[in-house]
Write an enzyme that holds these catalytic residues in place. Structure first.
Site, PDB file in Angstrom:
ATOM      1  CD  GLU A 185      11.442 -46.646 -14.197  1.00 28.42           C
ATOM      2  OE1 GLU A 185      12.320 -46.956 -15.029  1.00 28.42           O
ATOM      3  OE2 GLU A 185      10.742 -45.630 -14.302  1.00 28.42           O
TER       4      GLU A 185
ATOM      5  CB  CYS B 238       8.483 -41.971 -16.000  1.00 29.63           C
ATOM      6  SG  CYS B 238       7.410 -40.673 -16.596  1.00 29.63           S
TER       7      CYS B 238
ATOM      8  CD  GLU C  62      11.545 -34.997 -19.206  1.00 26.30           C
ATOM      9  OE1 GLU C  62      11.439 -35.518 -18.084  1.00 26.30           O
ATOM     10  OE2 GLU C  62      11.529 -33.775 -19.391  1.00 26.30           O
TER      11      GLU C  62
ATOM     12  CE  LYS D 224      13.460 -45.562 -31.749  1.00 26.04           C
ATOM     13  NZ  LYS D 224      12.407 -46.597 -31.644  1.00 26.04           N
TER      14      LYS D 224
HETATM   15  P1  NAD Z   1      13.812 -47.523 -23.490  1.00 23.03           P
HETATM   16  O1  NAD Z   1      14.874 -46.654 -22.909  1.00 23.03           O
HETATM   17  O2  NAD Z   1      14.089 -48.957 -23.645  1.00 23.03           O
HETATM   18  O3  NAD Z   1      13.393 -46.992 -24.940  1.00 23.03           O
HETATM   19  C1  NAD Z   1      12.974 -45.666 -25.154  1.00 23.03           C
HETATM   20  C2  NAD Z   1      13.165 -45.334 -26.624  1.00 23.03           C
HETATM   21  O4  NAD Z   1      14.564 -45.330 -26.914  1.00 23.03           O
HETATM   22  C3  NAD Z   1      12.534 -46.326 -27.586  1.00 23.03           C
HETATM   23  O5  NAD Z   1      11.983 -45.636 -28.684  1.00 23.03           O
HETATM   24  C4  NAD Z   1      13.726 -47.173 -28.016  1.00 23.03           C
HETATM   25  O6  NAD Z   1      13.551 -47.752 -29.282  1.00 23.03           O
HETATM   26  C5  NAD Z   1      14.831 -46.127 -28.036  1.00 23.03           C
HETATM   27  N1  NAD Z   1      16.188 -46.674 -27.933  1.00 23.03           N
HETATM   28  C6  NAD Z   1      16.578 -47.878 -27.416  1.00 23.03           C
HETATM   29  N2  NAD Z   1      17.918 -48.011 -27.539  1.00 23.03           N
HETATM   30  C7  NAD Z   1      18.385 -46.884 -28.103  1.00 23.03           C
HETATM   31  C8  NAD Z   1      19.673 -46.417 -28.464  1.00 23.03           C
HETATM   32  N3  NAD Z   1      20.761 -47.156 -28.236  1.00 23.03           N
HETATM   33  N4  NAD Z   1      19.786 -45.191 -29.017  1.00 23.03           N
HETATM   34  C9  NAD Z   1      18.719 -44.427 -29.215  1.00 23.03           C
HETATM   35  N5  NAD Z   1      17.447 -44.804 -28.905  1.00 23.03           N
HETATM   36  C10 NAD Z   1      17.299 -46.023 -28.355  1.00 23.03           C
HETATM   37  O7  NAD Z   1      12.520 -47.247 -22.596  1.00 23.03           O
HETATM   38  P2  NAD Z   1      11.106 -47.951 -22.686  1.00 23.03           P
HETATM   39  O8  NAD Z   1      11.248 -49.330 -22.150  1.00 23.03           O
HETATM   40  O9  NAD Z   1      10.506 -47.748 -24.034  1.00 23.03           O
HETATM   41  O10 NAD Z   1      10.267 -47.037 -21.661  1.00 23.03           O
HETATM   42  C11 NAD Z   1      10.308 -47.220 -20.304  1.00 23.03           C
HETATM   43  C12 NAD Z   1      11.261 -46.241 -19.643  1.00 23.03           C
HETATM   44  O11 NAD Z   1      10.931 -44.904 -20.001  1.00 23.03           O
HETATM   45  C13 NAD Z   1      11.145 -46.274 -18.135  1.00 23.03           C
HETATM   46  O12 NAD Z   1      12.429 -46.233 -17.558  1.00 23.03           O
HETATM   47  C14 NAD Z   1      10.397 -44.994 -17.798  1.00 23.03           C
HETATM   48  O13 NAD Z   1      10.597 -44.492 -16.517  1.00 23.03           O
HETATM   49  C15 NAD Z   1      10.885 -44.084 -18.853  1.00 23.03           C
HETATM   50  N6  NAD Z   1       9.952 -42.962 -19.025  1.00 23.03           N
HETATM   51  C16 NAD Z   1      10.311 -41.712 -18.584  1.00 23.03           C
HETATM   52  C17 NAD Z   1       9.426 -40.656 -18.706  1.00 23.03           C
HETATM   53  C18 NAD Z   1       9.781 -39.261 -18.240  1.00 23.03           C
HETATM   54  O14 NAD Z   1       9.140 -38.325 -18.680  1.00 23.03           O
HETATM   55  N7  NAD Z   1      10.774 -39.095 -17.379  1.00 23.03           N
HETATM   56  C19 NAD Z   1       8.172 -40.867 -19.282  1.00 23.03           C
HETATM   57  C20 NAD Z   1       7.839 -42.140 -19.705  1.00 23.03           C
HETATM   58  C21 NAD Z   1       8.750 -43.188 -19.582  1.00 23.03           C
END
Ligand code: NAD
Length: 453
Positions: free
Chosen positions: A356, A266, A232, A157
């Protein structure tokens, strides 16, 4: 009749719509899981050399279609085209790596009385892969590579804002000869499709990359079926610059460690910790280097930073900057979700240093000595990445061992490679992606004892 729901995909550099896609719901999610479950029995039995060959072909197809994939990613995320090419290049390397890893993920034999004890690495079954919008195809590949290498089937997804590269990748998966049903991509909202994957009894594991907030929800939801999870999550990494560092080199590199991908990274080293005795000199160099970051049209070859992902995200980023910052760069006016490179002087207690930002805003924080640097760097709930700049090798290793983070670099800001483990500690998550370590997260050890007496 059910109402037709769609996802409108927008180019963040122009605000122009670029796709209008059918949105999946619970029903489509269940159907995708069922397809993946059906495909699992045959996929797990594919001979290791054949599975390696299929992944190798996928890697080659990503290379051959690299320019198209890079343009899709650049348009959908607002990434500068040069950076997008590099990211797609890494995707091919990741699939090459896991093609090579398929037949090197060994079991063991363990000396015991009366027979032979052996271990097998069994696939988990159907795995749900949930990825964010900041590095869509890259992060998808970090999960797909080891998941497929271990013999799992997948429901992927992508984030609602950036589904286009995952959809194209799914076509290449089929072109490579990987059977139908092994990789399924669903475009839909996290709270519906993501949550259903997390709760679905036929999904064995969730590989999640995203915010710490949603990661917590995923972990809670997974408890219902004792699902495995790899998380992650977010970061607030420190770039620690000692007075005995090569200050020119550290300052020239620092902007790219936080403004790359417009800070939507991230691993962004968004807290720049500088030893007080070198503070004024370093800050002067840092401002000059930040002034040099080329912000603008992502389709231009020389562009180094594009826009933010959305108008809403730009508002959040802007909320971190009160008053006059230490430095604010230029950014295009008009259409597009632009935000300039921004440096602010801060203490580690300020909001800009604690949360962040996920945008091009860096907090510059002075420290007194080595112990103070370690204390400040570790004073955060996160623990993903970081850098240490010093010409003193013993100090570099001492500090590296003391920092509570999963990935570090010394005299460099680069710490992500296909062959080396990547992941966080503390509230940045757990489990490791990339390298041979990632295979542990997509397989289960089975122990078998064979009596020989
Ligand atoms: P997000 O947590 O809003 O969304 C991530 C994914 O989760 C999306 O596909 C979203 O649709 C899905 N999602 C949202 N609600 C959900 C739920 N209730 N159940 C299951 N899935 C759900 O994050 P974002 O805004 O897309 O990305 C930014 C964040 O990602 C930042 O905090 C960043 O640090 C983190 N990030 C971490 C890494 C790492 O490797 N540690 C890498 C890239 C980004």
């Amino acid at each position: 009749m059910r109402q037709r729901n769609t996802v409108l995909v927008v180019n963040p550099a122009t605000e122009e719509p670029i796709a209008d896609l059918e949105q999946a719901g619970v029903e489509e999610t269940d159907a995708a899981v069922a397809r993946a479950r059906e495909a699992f029995a045959a996929w797990r039995r594919v001979a290791p050399t054949d599975r390696a060959q299929l992944l190798r072909r996928l890697a080659t197809l990503v290379e051959e279609n690299g320019e198209e994939l890079a343009r899709i990613e650049s348009q959908n995320v607002g990434k500068p085209i040069a950076g997008a090419r590099g990211e797609v290049g890494m995707v091919a390397q990741v699939f090459h790596f896991y093609a090579g890893a398929v037949d090197k993920h060994y079991g063991e034999t363990i000396p015991v009385a009366g027979g032979v004890d052996m271990t097998f690495r069994e696939p988990l079954g159907v795995v749900g892969l949930i990825v964010p919008w900041n590095f869509p195809i890259n992060i998808a590949s970090w999960k797909l590579g080891p998941a497929l290498a271990c013999g799992n089937t997948v429901v992927l997804k992508p984030a609602e804002l950036t589904p286009l590269s995952a959809l194209r990748l799914a076509e290449l998966v089929l072109d490579a000869g990987i059977p139908e049903g092994v990789v399924n991509v669903l475009v839909g909202p996290g709270r519906i499709v993501g949550q259903r994957l997390v709760e679905h009894p036929d999904v064995a594991k969730i590989g999640f990359t995203g915010s710490t907030e949603v990661g917590r929800t995923v972990m809670q939801g997974a408890a219902g079926t004792i699902k495995r999870v790899t998380l992650e999550l977010g970061g607030k990494s420190a770039n620690v610059v000692f007075a005995d560092a090569d200050l020119e080199r550290a300052a020239a590199a620092a902007p790219y460690a936080v403004f790359d991908n417009a800070g939507q990274d991230c691993c962004a080293r968004s807290r720049i910790l500088v030893e007080r005795s070198a503070y004024d000199r370093f800050v002067g160099l840092l401002v000059d280097a930040t002034r040099g970051v080329k912000v603008g049209d992502p389709t231009e070859e020389a562009t180094e930073m594009g826009p933010l992902i959305s108008a809403q995200h730009r508002e959040t980023v802007a909320s971190f900057v009160d008053g006059e910052p230490l430095f604010r760069g230029d950014a295009p006016n008009g259409r597009g979700f632009w935000y300039p490179c921004t440096l602010v002087e801060a203490t580690n207690e300020d909001r800009v240093a604690r949360e962040e930002v996920f945008g091009p805003v860096a907090a510059v924080i002075p420290f007194a000595d080595e112990a103070d640097a370690i204390r400040i760097a570790n004073d955060t709930p996160y623990g993903l990445s970081g850098s240490i700049w010093t010409e003193n090798g013993a100090r570099a290793l001492r500090v590296a061992r003391a920092l509570e983070t999963g990935v570090l670099s010394i005299n460099s800001n680069s710490s992500v490679r296909p062959s080396t483990p990547f992941g966080g500690s503390k509230q940045s998550g757990f489990g490791r992606e990339l390298g041979m370590h990632a295979l542990e997260g997509y397989s289960e050890v089975k122990n078998v004892y064979l009596a020989t007496d």
